[in-house]
Enzyme design. Structure first.
Site, PDB file in Angstrom:
ATOM      1  N   HIS A  81      -1.925  -7.037  51.573  1.00  0.00           N
ATOM      2  CA  HIS A  81      -2.328  -5.981  50.417  1.00  0.00           C
ATOM      3  C   HIS A  81      -2.948  -6.592  49.326  1.00  0.00           C
ATOM      4  O   HIS A  81      -3.840  -5.956  48.597  1.00  0.00           O
ATOM      5  CB  HIS A  81      -1.246  -4.989  50.056  1.00  0.00           C
ATOM      6  CG  HIS A  81      -0.759  -4.099  51.323  1.00  0.00           C
ATOM      7  ND1 HIS A  81      -0.268  -4.402  52.690  1.00  0.00           N
ATOM      8  CD2 HIS A  81      -0.824  -2.510  51.168  1.00  0.00           C
ATOM      9  CE1 HIS A  81      -0.299  -3.189  53.283  1.00  0.00           C
ATOM     10  NE2 HIS A  81      -0.564  -2.276  52.454  1.00  0.00           N
TER      11      HIS A  81
ATOM     12  N   HIS B 147       7.603  -7.921  50.837  1.00  0.00           N
ATOM     13  CA  HIS B 147       7.013  -9.275  50.453  1.00  0.00           C
ATOM     14  C   HIS B 147       7.963  -9.799  49.312  1.00  0.00           C
ATOM     15  O   HIS B 147       8.405  -9.370  48.492  1.00  0.00           O
ATOM     16  CB  HIS B 147       5.412  -9.157  49.883  1.00  0.00           C
ATOM     17  CG  HIS B 147       4.691  -9.128  51.026  1.00  0.00           C
ATOM     18  ND1 HIS B 147       4.269 -10.157  51.891  1.00  0.00           N
ATOM     19  CD2 HIS B 147       3.755  -8.099  51.363  1.00  0.00           C
ATOM     20  CE1 HIS B 147       3.482  -9.763  52.485  1.00  0.00           C
ATOM     21  NE2 HIS B 147       3.037  -8.659  52.572  1.00  0.00           N
TER      22      HIS B 147
END
Length: 256
Positions: free
Chosen positions: A152, A200
């Site tokens: 992302h 993450h």
């Protein structure tokens, strides 16, 4: 048999060299990605300051989000919708279609090639590093695959920069500043959502940003080299974009 004009011959030669420069940009990208490599070394060495940063950010944000369902819903919408990699790539695809309509063939190729390379490089680095994602109690989100770098974050950095370099010539100064602000907000925001959702580590996000920006810098360098070879001006890209002829006062067919 009609002979091609010197200008046409120069353009054809420059087009061939553009392909060579795009390949050279891959090598330049490897050099530009040195900060990411250093970050990866620190991750593999489990450097205590970086480890504390990753663990602290993950647990604090995760706990806060878990206790606020409304904020969690907003973060999911932003991460999986507004700032999803597919959304970002579709925006670039629309920009490529517009460039083809404007007959800016080479800039369209540059934009498409840069974003495609971003996806492939991100996938390859993930597979090579094979870093596990955070394992938090009571997870609020899940994501497949490995953790480093954040896809992302890398996609947002790549696509937002590409869009700025494409559309800067057609935006008036106030709108150009607004576009830059929106791009910065998107890049930082998507990184925040990935850490807050617990999918993450903070260093994954940083690695994605560094790789994305390094790739755009390398391919933009290749495109600017093509412009120099064809005798076109090379203005500051962040101020006037990569193809300033796209400005409303410029020619309708910027590449002749």
């Amino acid at each position: 048999m009609r002979r091609s004009s010197p200008r046409t011959a120069r353009l054809r030669t420059a087009d061939l060299h553009l392909g060579e420069r795009l390949l050279a940009a891959v090598a330049a990208f490897a050099v530009a990605a040195v900060p990411t490599a250093l970050l990866l070394v620190l991750i593999e060495a489990n450097w205590p300051p970086l480890h504390r940063l990753d663990a602290g950010a993950a647990h604090r944000l995760h706990t806060t989000v878990r206790d606020h369902p409304a904020a969690l819903s907003v973060l999911r919408t932003l991460s999986n919708g507004v700032w999803d990699p597919l959304t970002m790539r579709l925006l670039v695809a629309a920009a490529v279609a517009w460039l083809l309509w404007r007959r800016a063939w080479r800039l369209a190729v540059w934009a498409a090639a840069t974003v495609t390379a971003s996806g492939l490089i991100g996938w390859a680095v993930k597979a090579a590093v094979a870093r596990a994602r955070p394992a938090l109690p009571d997870p609020v989100a899940h994501a497949p695959g490995f953790s480093f770098p954040s896809g992302h974050a890398m996609t947002a950095a790549t696509c937002c920069t590409v869009l700025l370099l494409v559309f800067s010539p057609v935006l008036r100064p106030p709108w150009r500043r607004a576009a830059r602000g929106l791009a910065v907000l998107s890049v930082l925001g998507v990184g925040f959502t990935r850490v807050a959702l617990g999918v993450h580590w903070a260093s994954d996000v940083l690695g994605g940003w560094l790789l994305g920006l390094a790739l755009v810098a390398a391919t933009a360098w290749a495109f600017e080299g093509w412009r120099r070879e064809t005798g076109r001006p090379v203005p500051p890209p962040l101020a006037e974009g990569l193809e300033p002829e796209l400005a409303p006062h410029g020619p309708a067919r910027p590449e002749g």
